[in-house]
Design an enzyme around this catalytic site. Sequence first.
Site, PDB file in Angstrom:
ATOM      1  N   CYS A  67     -19.285   5.238  14.822  1.00 14.30           N
ATOM      2  CA  CYS A  67     -18.007   5.915  14.767  1.00 14.30           C
ATOM      3  C   CYS A  67     -18.055   6.904  15.772  1.00 14.30           C
ATOM      4  O   CYS A  67     -18.958   7.766  15.629  1.00 14.30           O
ATOM      5  CB  CYS A  67     -17.828   6.598  13.427  1.00 14.30           C
ATOM      6  N   CYS A 122     -10.919  10.987  11.753  1.00 16.06           N
ATOM      7  CA  CYS A 122     -10.769   9.861  11.953  1.00 16.06           C
ATOM      8  C   CYS A 122      -9.743   9.514  13.132  1.00 16.06           C
ATOM      9  O   CYS A 122      -8.683  10.121  13.015  1.00 16.06           O
ATOM     10  CB  CYS A 122     -10.541   9.138  10.626  1.00 16.06           C
ATOM     11  N   CYS A 147     -15.408   0.643  13.298  1.00 14.66           N
ATOM     12  CA  CYS A 147     -16.211   0.564  11.985  1.00 14.66           C
ATOM     13  C   CYS A 147     -16.281  -0.700  11.435  1.00 14.66           C
ATOM     14  O   CYS A 147     -17.209  -1.257  10.532  1.00 14.66           O
ATOM     15  CB  CYS A 147     -16.205   1.585  11.011  1.00 14.66           C
ATOM     16  N   CYS A 189     -27.986  -0.656   5.785  1.00 13.96           N
ATOM     17  CA  CYS A 189     -27.256  -0.758   7.166  1.00 13.96           C
ATOM     18  C   CYS A 189     -26.380   0.538   7.133  1.00 13.96           C
ATOM     19  O   CYS A 189     -25.629   1.058   6.309  1.00 13.96           O
ATOM     20  CB  CYS A 189     -26.260  -2.036   7.139  1.00 13.96           C
ATOM     21  N   CYS A 238     -19.473  -4.203  11.912  1.00 14.88           N
ATOM     22  CA  CYS A 238     -20.084  -4.528  10.460  1.00 14.88           C
ATOM     23  C   CYS A 238     -20.362  -6.015  10.557  1.00 14.88           C
ATOM     24  O   CYS A 238     -19.804  -6.793  10.812  1.00 14.88           O
ATOM     25  CB  CYS A 238     -18.830  -4.505   9.629  1.00 14.88           C
ATOM     26  N   CYS A 296      -7.915   2.310  14.810  1.00 13.64           N
ATOM     27  CA  CYS A 296      -9.299   2.312  15.447  1.00 13.64           C
ATOM     28  C   CYS A 296      -9.952   1.228  14.673  1.00 13.64           C
ATOM     29  O   CYS A 296      -9.615   1.121  13.427  1.00 13.64           O
ATOM     30  CB  CYS A 296     -10.153   3.520  15.403  1.00 13.64           C
ATOM     31  N   CYS A 330     -24.014  -3.436   1.341  1.00 16.79           N
ATOM     32  CA  CYS A 330     -24.209  -2.830   2.663  1.00 16.79           C
ATOM     33  C   CYS A 330     -25.692  -2.703   2.938  1.00 16.79           C
ATOM     34  O   CYS A 330     -26.187  -2.451   3.748  1.00 16.79           O
ATOM     35  CB  CYS A 330     -23.338  -1.508   2.376  1.00 16.79           C
ATOM     36  N   ASP A 347       0.696  -1.227  -0.005  1.00 14.62           N
ATOM     37  CA  ASP A 347      -0.052   0.097  -0.099  1.00 14.62           C
ATOM     38  C   ASP A 347       0.918   1.115  -0.008  1.00 14.62           C
ATOM     39  O   ASP A 347       0.210   2.590  -0.063  1.00 14.62           O
ATOM     40  CB  ASP A 347      -0.947  -0.012   1.092  1.00 14.62           C
ATOM     41  N   CYS A 365     -21.817   1.188  10.835  1.00 18.44           N
ATOM     42  CA  CYS A 365     -20.546   1.797  11.057  1.00 18.44           C
ATOM     43  C   CYS A 365     -20.496   3.263  11.044  1.00 18.44           C
ATOM     44  O   CYS A 365     -19.899   3.935  11.723  1.00 18.44           O
ATOM     45  CB  CYS A 365     -19.572   1.410   9.751  1.00 18.44           C
TER      46      CYS A 365
END
Length: 340
Positions: free
Chosen positions: A199, A219, A249, A192, A253, A246, A189, A135, A195
């Site tokens: 948060c 965040c 979220c 829903c 799920c 963190c 999703c 990444d 998340c």
Amino acid sequence: MSRVSKSRVLAIARQCGFELAGIAAALPAKDYSGFERWRAAGFAGEMGYLTDRRGDVRGDPRNLLASAKTLLSVAKLYNTDRPHSTQIDLAGRGWISRYAWGEDYHSVVRRQLEQVVELLRKEAGEGFEARVCVDTAPLLERSYARLAGLGWIGKNTCLINQQQGSWFFLGEVLLSLELEPDAPPPDRCGTCTRCIDACPTAAIVPDGGEAFTLDARRCISYHTIERRGPFTEVEQIGLGGHIFGCDICQEVCPWNRDAPMTGDPAFAARWFAPELAELARITEGEFRDRFKNSPVLRARYAGLQRNVAAAQANDPAPAAARGSGLPPDSTTPPRAPVGE
């Protein structure tokens, strides 16, 4: 045409330790325009690598390998059987994100992707070019993982696989080989909003249309990993007991309810909920030794000490009771904001 089949390429990826693998065409990502809107809105905060030229080249894999025709996208599971941050009492302890409990994933994923390329060369010969990406490479990896059929991008902006959830590291191999691409799965999703509702800093926001995006400036992961300098009082309070990243979220799920566990010892939970008082006492040298080959090094010593001090300031238990199991003292006065 390729001298190795698509099915064989995917089998090699799984053989090298990746739970998911798929193929995308090495062409410009259609949702790069969404990335441009995201950073134009200021949602990247102080992450200059997303807003400068390194961000500009993310939309086309051929900026990284001019001969690329195919992108092999893989996912590596890192989930363990330890409880979620939402399931335990953190009094006297700090939360380190699940992905950082073990060895630095950059090294693990890169090593296994290099094995993929080595095995491909044994079967297809040396007549192709390849580039391994983890990444740190300027690439919209979640977008290409979606195009490769690995999952959809959820409202929490994580890649979600219907069968295995979202506790994955992603990696890619750009190849000059031409292979048939997979198809992206539908977004599941639905209505829903767990998340979004969970948060603690309201960091998941509308993207201007019907979808949602992440405002990094709100965040907890951004503040405890990428941000430098002191926290405001509001920022400090929002961190709770988090000292590096963190997971909330993802923890809430529904698609992670039955998420499988990794069998890779590299991701064993070495840094599960460490004691704050003990971390506050370590020297910079001890920090480097303790977190050698760990993602936690990214926060730097000053950053982790700032985060630990913030978590201690947010800890409801008085200093003498932290870690002892004693009930919090509701009369403990609030502490001042902390900085590096």
